[in-house]
Design a protein around this motif. Sequence first.
Motif, PDB file in Angstrom:
ATOM      1  N   GLU A 122     -10.439  11.691  10.961  1.00 37.68           N
ATOM      2  CA  GLU A 122      -8.987  11.805  10.988  1.00 37.68           C
ATOM      3  C   GLU A 122      -8.427  11.710   9.573  1.00 37.68           C
ATOM      4  N   PHE A 123      -7.200  12.234   9.399  1.00 40.56           N
ATOM      5  CA  PHE A 123      -6.621  12.324   8.057  1.00 40.56           C
ATOM      6  C   PHE A 123      -6.532  10.963   7.379  1.00 40.56           C
ATOM      7  N   GLN A 124      -6.067   9.940   8.103  1.00 42.23           N
ATOM      8  CA  GLN A 124      -5.900   8.618   7.499  1.00 42.23           C
ATOM      9  C   GLN A 124      -7.222   8.057   6.989  1.00 42.23           C
ATOM     10  N   GLU A 125      -8.311   8.474   7.617  1.00 34.04           N
ATOM     11  CA  GLU A 125      -9.623   7.995   7.177  1.00 34.04           C
ATOM     12  C   GLU A 125     -10.064   8.652   5.876  1.00 34.04           C
ATOM     13  N   LEU A 126      -9.419   9.761   5.510  1.00 33.20           N
ATOM     14  CA  LEU A 126      -9.782  10.467   4.284  1.00 33.20           C
ATOM     15  C   LEU A 126      -9.130   9.867   3.044  1.00 33.20           C
ATOM     16  N   ILE A 127      -8.126   9.014   3.221  1.00 34.40           N
ATOM     17  CA  ILE A 127      -7.389   8.497   2.066  1.00 34.40           C
ATOM     18  C   ILE A 127      -7.575   6.990   1.896  1.00 34.40           C
ATOM     19  N   ARG A 128      -8.616   6.453   2.495  1.00 35.92           N
ATOM     20  CA  ARG A 128      -8.873   5.017   2.374  1.00 35.92           C
ATOM     21  C   ARG A 128      -9.375   4.700   0.968  1.00 35.92           C
ATOM     22  N   GLY A 129      -8.758   3.719   0.336  1.00 30.24           N
ATOM     23  CA  GLY A 129      -9.153   3.315  -1.003  1.00 30.24           C
ATOM     24  C   GLY A 129     -10.235   2.247  -0.983  1.00 30.24           C
ATOM     25  N   PHE A 130     -10.445   1.631  -2.135  1.00 28.42           N
ATOM     26  CA  PHE A 130     -11.522   0.645  -2.311  1.00 28.42           C
ATOM     27  C   PHE A 130     -11.031  -0.715  -1.825  1.00 28.42           C
ATOM     28  N   ASP A 131     -11.125  -0.944  -0.503  1.00 30.31           N
ATOM     29  CA  ASP A 131     -10.600  -2.176   0.087  1.00 30.31           C
ATOM     30  C   ASP A 131     -11.690  -3.077   0.656  1.00 30.31           C
ATOM     31  N   THR A 132     -12.948  -2.717   0.460  1.00 31.25           N
ATOM     32  CA  THR A 132     -14.063  -3.573   0.850  1.00 31.25           C
ATOM     33  C   THR A 132     -15.235  -3.256  -0.071  1.00 31.25           C
ATOM     34  N   ILE A 133     -16.317  -3.994   0.066  1.00 29.95           N
ATOM     35  CA  ILE A 133     -17.462  -3.780  -0.825  1.00 29.95           C
ATOM     36  C   ILE A 133     -18.720  -3.513  -0.004  1.00 29.95           C
TER      37      ILE A 133
ATOM     38  N   LYS B 183      -5.298   6.529 -24.712  1.00 31.26           N
ATOM     39  CA  LYS B 183      -4.601   5.426 -24.034  1.00 31.26           C
ATOM     40  C   LYS B 183      -3.389   5.929 -23.259  1.00 31.26           C
ATOM     41  N   ARG B 184      -2.638   6.870 -23.848  1.00 30.32           N
ATOM     42  CA  ARG B 184      -1.462   7.392 -23.155  1.00 30.32           C
ATOM     43  C   ARG B 184      -1.868   8.135 -21.883  1.00 30.32           C
ATOM     44  N   VAL B 185      -2.929   8.934 -21.962  1.00 35.51           N
ATOM     45  CA  VAL B 185      -3.358   9.726 -20.808  1.00 35.51           C
ATOM     46  C   VAL B 185      -3.841   8.833 -19.673  1.00 35.51           C
ATOM     47  N   VAL B 186      -4.603   7.773 -19.988  1.00 34.62           N
ATOM     48  CA  VAL B 186      -5.194   6.943 -18.925  1.00 34.62           C
ATOM     49  C   VAL B 186      -4.255   5.836 -18.459  1.00 34.62           C
ATOM     50  N   LYS B 187      -3.102   5.706 -19.097  1.00 37.79           N
ATOM     51  CA  LYS B 187      -2.204   4.599 -18.772  1.00 37.79           C
ATOM     52  C   LYS B 187      -1.789   4.607 -17.309  1.00 37.79           C
ATOM     53  N   THR B 188      -1.647   5.792 -16.736  1.00 36.48           N
ATOM     54  CA  THR B 188      -1.217   5.894 -15.337  1.00 36.48           C
ATOM     55  C   THR B 188      -2.394   5.862 -14.361  1.00 36.48           C
ATOM     56  N   PHE B 189      -3.633   5.765 -14.880  1.00 35.15           N
ATOM     57  CA  PHE B 189      -4.809   5.702 -14.020  1.00 35.15           C
ATOM     58  C   PHE B 189      -5.029   4.264 -13.550  1.00 35.15           C
ATOM     59  N   PRO B 190      -5.512   4.065 -12.325  1.00 37.69           N
ATOM     60  CA  PRO B 190      -5.957   2.723 -11.942  1.00 37.69           C
ATOM     61  C   PRO B 190      -7.190   2.350 -12.759  1.00 37.69           C
ATOM     62  N   ASP B 191      -7.302   1.064 -13.147  1.00 35.37           N
ATOM     63  CA  ASP B 191      -8.414   0.621 -14.003  1.00 35.37           C
ATOM     64  C   ASP B 191      -8.522   1.532 -15.230  1.00 35.37           C
TER      65      ASP B 191
ATOM     66  N   THR C  99     -13.753  -5.794  -5.684  1.00 33.73           N
ATOM     67  CA  THR C  99     -12.575  -4.942  -5.490  1.00 33.73           C
ATOM     68  C   THR C  99     -11.471  -5.240  -6.494  1.00 33.73           C
ATOM     69  N   GLY C 100     -11.623  -6.351  -7.272  1.00 33.64           N
ATOM     70  CA  GLY C 100     -10.569  -6.735  -8.195  1.00 33.64           C
ATOM     71  C   GLY C 100      -9.443  -7.438  -7.449  1.00 33.64           C
ATOM     72  N   PRO C 101      -8.327  -7.761  -8.111  1.00 30.55           N
ATOM     73  CA  PRO C 101      -8.086  -7.536  -9.535  1.00 30.55           C
ATOM     74  C   PRO C 101      -8.800  -8.568 -10.411  1.00 30.55           C
ATOM     75  N   PRO C 102      -8.835  -8.391 -11.734  1.00 34.21           N
ATOM     76  CA  PRO C 102      -8.147  -7.311 -12.450  1.00 34.21           C
ATOM     77  C   PRO C 102      -8.896  -5.980 -12.417  1.00 34.21           C
ATOM     78  N   ASP C 103     -10.216  -6.011 -12.379  1.00 36.99           N
ATOM     79  CA  ASP C 103     -10.972  -4.765 -12.411  1.00 36.99           C
ATOM     80  C   ASP C 103     -11.814  -4.629 -11.155  1.00 36.99           C
ATOM     81  N   SER C 104     -11.894  -3.398 -10.653  1.00 36.02           N
ATOM     82  CA  SER C 104     -12.744  -3.127  -9.498  1.00 36.02           C
ATOM     83  C   SER C 104     -13.993  -2.398  -9.965  1.00 36.02           C
TER      84      SER C 104
END
Length: 558
Positions: A128-139, A482-490, A33-38
């Motif tokens: 449920e809505f909250q279950e749709l926005i879960r990020g990468f918090d486990t493997i 680089k400018r375009v992806v700068k705001t992307f995670p990883d 899951t990172g950091p630095p990289d997931s």
Amino acid sequence: MSEKGNKEIEIELENLEKPVQIGKIGEVCYADTGPPDSVITLKIQHRPDSLRLGQPLVIETDNLIYYTLINRLYFSTRNSIAERFANSPFIDLLPPSQIEGVRGKEFYGLADLSCLRILPKKSLEEIEFQELIRGFDTIPPIFSNGREVTKEEIDLIYKTSEYSDSIGTLRGFEHEVPIDFAQLVKKPYGLFGRTGIGKSILNKIICLFILKHQISQLILFDMQGEYGLVSRADKTKGLAWYYREKIQIYRLGELDKKRTTTDGAEQFFIYKDSITSGDIIASTQTLNEPSINVLMYIEGYIKNNPEEFKDLFDAIDKIDAGEHNQINSFSLGALRNRIIRFKRYDFLKERGESKREDSLENIFIRLLEGKSIVVDFGKYGTNTHLYMFIANMITRRLYNMYSQKEDDTKLPPLIVVVEEAHKFLKSGVIQHTIFGRIAREMRKFQLTLAFVDQRPSQIDEEVYSQIANTFVMHMIDDKDIKRVVKTFPDSKKWRGIISGLQKKQCLIRGDAVAVPTIIDVFDYKNEKELKEKLGIGKPLAETLKALEKADLTKLEEN
């Protein structure tokens, strides 16, 4: 156990074959899951060249679904056995396999995946809505299956709203990806890609869906004549072809009467007395500070002495530096040299006794009538100086109108679409234009910007940070990527994906789409399909069916 017995066991394990599962791509052999990289790493059981960067895959466990994108394809660390056998006559001696693309246990491909969402294994009704926005918090557990995504899972990820529409299909699939256009128009958005990749076509598609949903009006500064009725560049249809009643075209230069009858264009002209010092500074960009000071002084002087000169240009030409201690004659001379080009523009008129409104005033009237505006630069299409002059002049007045009338509900939501955006927004220039202030301040007033550009690296960093949604087509220059992806995670993982995009493919990211997504953009030249998607020319049977479902009591009340 004897040495012979060990060899027999190894051979037996080597020849064991798992049953091939339909749709299965491989199994998880690493996750972090990172950091630095997931990352989730998949050992591929098929030919690696059947996969591609940006392709969505699902990692499935007993109770979770990991929705991922491929961001890297590779073989494991340098394989000495492969190097020895390559280009040798002994390659056929390697252990064969029933699974195509795998030659024994030593040779296999790997895929690194970016996890975008983790979903529970539930139906659309149960989740449920909250279950749709879960990020990468486990493997996922080791050996979890990786497979192709299903339509049901895509429907879980990409929720739709009243203002959702699709401009393309999920890369490699027939599933349409919904974009929430109501979310898109609330904040600045950017469309980036190298020259010739199809940015204008994609921009036309986006603008058409904004017009379809009637969630904002548009004003487009059209250098190459692409957005009116029919494009002068490639003969594709413009916005007015589909929404003639919603578009007003203004064209610089002399009008072709036959063409004007078709597209309803009006001749663009401006009275000289409506031009300000800010308009001149923004268009020249090379004025030094002493010349700017002289210009500002002259503008202040004619405001206090309106009868002495007809307009700002007239004052710059005729004012006598010897009679004004605040004017340096050398700076005045430099200023006069900078405005010579304005004398060649035939759309600049003297007001005289005319009571007719010029195009600036008329544009604002048409906006209040519900029209979107296309300013076609006609014969001046390659004149960057003029483009910056007119775009900044109109937008500056829009800024004043919207910021001063905060409570005026008559003002419509408006998007100013700016091509060649880096020319207005690069450091050193931005302080002389109004676009930076609009990007930072005007969202609450329903005035926002759309940037169409091939050099995002040259856009001021603070302004770029205001962009909430990005549409990225193929790019080559590493600085731009680089400018375009700068705001992307990883962010590093997305560079290869962007440089690997093909024509008519686009990476979408922002709050208007559920997750970062690569799409195959619709064929804009398929007019029949596009009209169906825009709801233009629906058969009478469909119209009657829609009326049957409508609540007509509200219509009676009105």
